[in-house]
Design a protein around this motif. Structure first.
Motif, PDB file in Angstrom:
ATOM      1  N   GLY A  42      56.708  18.394   5.743  1.00  0.00           N
ATOM      2  CA  GLY A  42      55.663  17.742   4.961  1.00  0.00           C
ATOM      3  C   GLY A  42      54.523  17.041   5.595  1.00  0.00           C
ATOM      4  N   LYS A  43      54.373  17.552   6.934  1.00  0.00           N
ATOM      5  CA  LYS A  43      53.349  16.640   7.718  1.00  0.00           C
ATOM      6  C   LYS A  43      51.973  17.174   7.203  1.00  0.00           C
ATOM      7  CE  LYS A  43      54.455  19.240  11.281  1.00  0.00           C
ATOM      8  NZ  LYS A  43      55.526  19.994  10.958  1.00  0.00           N
ATOM      9  N   THR A  44      51.547  18.516   6.818  1.00  0.00           N
ATOM     10  CA  THR A  44      50.193  18.630   6.377  1.00  0.00           C
ATOM     11  C   THR A  44      50.010  18.060   5.043  1.00  0.00           C
ATOM     12  OG1 THR A  44      50.240  20.914   7.612  1.00  0.00           O
ATOM     13  CG2 THR A  44      48.607  20.498   5.740  1.00  0.00           C
ATOM     14  N   LYS A  48      46.695  15.867   4.394  1.00  0.00           N
ATOM     15  CA  LYS A  48      45.685  16.175   3.227  1.00  0.00           C
ATOM     16  C   LYS A  48      45.662  15.024   2.448  1.00  0.00           C
ATOM     17  CE  LYS A  48      46.260  21.213   2.791  1.00  0.00           C
ATOM     18  NZ  LYS A  48      46.560  22.227   1.999  1.00  0.00           N
ATOM     19  N   ILE A  49      46.701  14.271   2.114  1.00  0.00           N
ATOM     20  CA  ILE A  49      46.368  13.075   1.247  1.00  0.00           C
ATOM     21  C   ILE A  49      45.673  12.072   1.937  1.00  0.00           C
ATOM     22  CG2 ILE A  49      47.768  11.251   0.045  1.00  0.00           C
ATOM     23  CD1 ILE A  49      50.098  13.085  -0.345  1.00  0.00           C
ATOM     24  N   LEU A  53      42.089  15.479   0.396  1.00  0.00           N
ATOM     25  CA  LEU A  53      42.039  16.765   0.121  1.00  0.00           C
ATOM     26  C   LEU A  53      43.207  17.019  -1.012  1.00  0.00           C
ATOM     27  CD1 LEU A  53      41.676  18.348   3.410  1.00  0.00           C
ATOM     28  CD2 LEU A  53      40.045  17.966   1.734  1.00  0.00           C
ATOM     29  N   SER A  54      44.190  16.053  -1.013  1.00  0.00           N
ATOM     30  CA  SER A  54      45.233  15.875  -2.256  1.00  0.00           C
ATOM     31  C   SER A  54      45.586  14.819  -2.805  1.00  0.00           C
ATOM     32  CB  SER A  54      46.741  16.754  -1.466  1.00  0.00           C
ATOM     33  OG  SER A  54      47.736  16.801  -2.585  1.00  0.00           O
ATOM     34  N   VAL A  79      35.856   8.830  10.079  1.00  0.00           N
ATOM     35  CA  VAL A  79      37.222   9.791  10.499  1.00  0.00           C
ATOM     36  C   VAL A  79      36.677  11.096  10.488  1.00  0.00           C
ATOM     37  CG1 VAL A  79      39.306  10.513   9.345  1.00  0.00           C
ATOM     38  CG2 VAL A  79      38.383   8.404   8.790  1.00  0.00           C
ATOM     39  N   GLY A  80      37.214  11.792  11.406  1.00  0.00           N
ATOM     40  CA  GLY A  80      36.884  13.316  11.771  1.00  0.00           C
ATOM     41  C   GLY A  80      38.252  13.804  11.357  1.00  0.00           C
ATOM     42  N   VAL A  81      38.434  15.069  10.789  1.00  0.00           N
ATOM     43  CA  VAL A  81      39.468  15.895  10.256  1.00  0.00           C
ATOM     44  C   VAL A  81      39.650  17.264  10.734  1.00  0.00           C
ATOM     45  CG1 VAL A  81      40.593  16.521   8.169  1.00  0.00           C
ATOM     46  CG2 VAL A  81      39.518  14.333   8.521  1.00  0.00           C
ATOM     47  N   LEU A  82      40.631  17.622  11.162  1.00  0.00           N
ATOM     48  CA  LEU A  82      40.973  19.339  11.423  1.00  0.00           C
ATOM     49  C   LEU A  82      42.342  19.570  10.910  1.00  0.00           C
ATOM     50  CD1 LEU A  82      40.288  21.796  12.374  1.00  0.00           C
ATOM     51  CD2 LEU A  82      41.379  21.315  14.421  1.00  0.00           C
ATOM     52  N   ILE A  83      42.346  20.037   9.688  1.00  0.00           N
ATOM     53  CA  ILE A  83      43.727  20.296   8.925  1.00  0.00           C
ATOM     54  C   ILE A  83      43.805  21.835   8.763  1.00  0.00           C
ATOM     55  CG2 ILE A  83      44.959  20.117   6.908  1.00  0.00           C
ATOM     56  CD1 ILE A  83      44.131  17.225   6.642  1.00  0.00           C
TER      57      ILE A  83
END
Length: 246
Positions: A42-44, A48-49, A53-54, A79-83
């Motif tokens: 459930g990490k991703t 994402k939340i 993104l979710s 915030v910077g994001v790499l998912i």
């Protein structure tokens, strides 16, 4: 110390009944927070939340005091994001991809693209088309895009995915340097326990959608466990034993 990330009662259930349940945690400025567990834990979903993104079924995420669901722009401003997989235009060079991303940040100096290319070790291949990049090179490019605006919080899902040993060490050094010198806060996920141990000062252990242990790394080990791997295996066994006796 400032609280950068606040997660309260986060819950999301998918059609297959998997998901995350009642997750609460906080991350303070300058922390390198390691969120780890096996694939499918459930990490991703949590990340994402966090990134908007979710949407959660229940619970809240606040970044810098702003609710992500209610005030997305304010929450994500620093915030910077790499998912999951780093996305880029394959027909363009790595440099062109970053130059295009830089347009979203008014006032960002042109020299910043050169800085991040150097930071992630892509200066020598910056003119090559991204569709010629290896998986590890694409991951480095994704990290470059995530740090482009000098964010105060970086949310990185499996940041060393696809990297060889040298690349993994390089990314680890970047994360530790930014946390130490610029007080950048990190929220990282991984199933690689050894990497979490080398990078993170705070840890959250996720198992089957449930946060089963969370806190400062030194306190969690507490002299009882030599490594995070030992701690993780112990906590998972205890969780399974508890479920079996319900």
């Amino acid at each position: 110390m400032d609280t950068i990330v606040e997660i309260e009662g986060l819950t999301k259930t998918f059609r297959n009944r998997r998901g995350i349940r009642d997750i609460s945690l906080s991350v303070r400025r300058g922390d390198v927070y390691g969120f780890f567990g096996p694939n499918g834990a459930g990490k991703t979903t949590v990340m994402k939340i966090m990134a908007g993104l979710s949407r959660a079924d229940r619970g809240k995420v606040r970044l810098f005091g702003h609710d992500v669901a209610a005030n997305y722009e304010q929450a994500m401003a620093k915030v910077g994001v790499l998912i999951e997989t780093a996305e880029a235009y394959g027909y363009m060079s790595g440099r062109k991809n970053l130059e295009m991303a830089a347009r979203f940040y008014p006032g960002l100096p042109a020299s910043r693209v050169d800085e991040v290319l150097e930071l992630v070790g892509l200066s020598n291949v910056q003119r090559e088309r991204v569709d010629q990049y290896s998986l590890g090179m694409k991951q480095r490019l994704g990290l470059a895009a995530a740090v482009l605006s000098k964010p105060e919080l970086l949310v990185l899902d499996e940041p060393t995915n696809g990297l060889d040993i040298e690349g993994t060490v390089h990314i680890r050094e970047i994360i530790l340097r930014l946390a130490r010198e610029e007080r950048t806060t990190f929220f990282l996920s991984s199933h690689l326990v050894h990497e979490m141990e080398l990078m993170c000062n705070r840890i959250g252990i996720l198992h089957e959608g449930k946060l089963i242990r969370e806190g400062p790394r030194s306190e969690l080990l507490g002299g009882r466990f030599a490594t995070l791997e030992e701690l993780f295996l112990h906590e998972v066994r205890e969780e399974r034993r508890a479920i079996a006796h319900v």
